[in-house]
Design an enzyme around this catalytic site. Structure first.
Site, mmCIF file in Angstrom:
data_model
loop_
_atom_site.group_PDB
_atom_site.id
_atom_site.type_symbol
_atom_site.label_atom_id
_atom_site.label_comp_id
_atom_site.label_asym_id
_atom_site.label_seq_id
_atom_site.Cartn_x
_atom_site.Cartn_y
_atom_site.Cartn_z
ATOM 1 C CB CYS A 146 -0.983 -0.052 1.167
ATOM 2 S SG CYS A 146 -2.340 1.134 0.984
ATOM 3 C CG HIS B 168 -3.575 -3.601 3.080
ATOM 4 N ND1 HIS B 168 -2.533 -3.010 3.757
ATOM 5 C CD2 HIS B 168 -4.287 -2.592 2.527
ATOM 6 C CE1 HIS B 168 -2.605 -1.691 3.608
ATOM 7 N NE2 HIS B 168 -3.658 -1.409 2.873
ATOM 8 C CD GLU C 282 -0.904 -5.401 5.701
ATOM 9 O OE1 GLU C 282 -0.899 -5.961 4.582
ATOM 10 O OE2 GLU C 282 -1.104 -4.187 5.848
#
Lengths: 223, 84
Positions: A84, A201, A203
């Site tokens: 990002c 993302h 994560e």
């Protein structure tokens, strides 16, 4: 140890450490002014709004001193992942080609997207098969991938696109392109396969408690 | 050394979508204005001292190359004027 670089305005740094922990990878937050520790085995440049997105998203962080350390580490083969805002920083800092700029909608978009794995023969995608469809969240206002046509052709010829935005069936369509990225590119490799950036993302799709864990495969590159 | 102001104008390359400019254009049309197109630019006014105008321009161009513009998506131009 994996260094998760925190700038003023980073806000996905702790998420990245927790997600890496979930795949058994030891990670620590490193404040950018402290430079990369000597025992750094990998680098995550996390999401957020470093330097308040002044000038352009990622522009300031990309020119901060720690990025000299990160570029040197990347050149010596240390894996580097920009997520990002980290992807914006990676492109601004020359780790990867192209630029991430204002979404086609001119709006901040926070939603789940489907991604097709374009190249499964990289450290970041080894957990998947080519053509697999994964679901990651996006949360960005400047995620539209822009790159001159000739450079994009070179990136595609060298099979450096990791993920493209697609529909649930894995078809790459304009409708499934959330931000107007050229050729639906959501993530790509730098000059070496150990350098990668992506707007979605992984994560945020890595903890069983939160549901889907599609993103673990990307983070397993650091294992 | 002389005092100059270097004005650096940064704009998106032709063909690169500018969603904010498109939105602004639509808003102007809603206000009843007639227009064909609208482009937005960033303008930086840099006060600096240099040996001559060419040196001032050269330094400002390097600023544009290295930070003020992103050469992947931007063109820029530099205009130098003497500063009182």
């Amino acid at each position: 140890m994996i260094a998760v670089v925190r700038f003023g305005g980073s806000n996905c740094d702790r998420d990245a450490v927790r997600a890496l922990d979930a795949v058994g990878v030891d990670a620590e937050i490193v404040w950018h002014e402290d430079g990369l520790p000597a025992d750094t085995d990998g680098v995550v440049i996390p999401g957020g709004f470093s330097y308040g997105d002044y000038l352009r998203a990622g522009a300031m962080a990309a020119r901060s001193p720690i990025m000299d350390d990160v570029r040197a580490a990347a050149e010596s083969g240390t894996p580097v992942l920009g997520i990002c805002n980290g992807a914006q920083i990676g492109c601004e800092g020359g780790l990867t080609p192209g630029a991430f700029t204002t979404n086609r909608s001119a709006r901040f978009q926070c939603e789940h997207v489907h991604l097709r794995v374009e190249n499964a023969d990289t450290p970041w995608t080894r957990a998947y098969d080519e053509g697999d469809v994964v679901e990651f969240p996006i949360a960005h206002g400047e995620g539209r991938f822009e790159i001159p046509d000739a450079e994009l052709a070179a990136v595609e010829d060298e099979n450096r696109v990791l993920f493209r935005y697609c529909d649930a069936d894995g078809t790459v369509t304009d409708k499934a392109n959330p931000n107007g990225s050229k050729h639906n590119v959501a993530g790509l490799l730098g000059a070496d396969e150990t350098i990668a950036v992506m707007m979605p993302h992984p994560e945020r799709a890595a903890l069983p408690l939160l549901g889907r864990t599609d993103g673990q495969g990307v983070l397993e590159a650091f294992a | 050394m002389s005092a100059y102001t270097a004005t650096v104008t940064v704009r998106l390359k032709r063909g690169v979508l500018d969603p904010e400019a498109e939105t602004t254009k639509r808003a102007l049309e809603r206000l009843g204005f007639e227009l064909e197109a609208l482009r937005s630019t960033d303008r930086f006014e840099v006060d600096l001292d240099a040996a001559d105008a060419d040196a001032a321009a050269e330094r400002a161009e390097e600023m544009a190359e290295r930070l003020l513009a992103n050469p992947t998506i931007h063109d820029y131009d530099v205009d130098v004027a003497a500063r009182e």
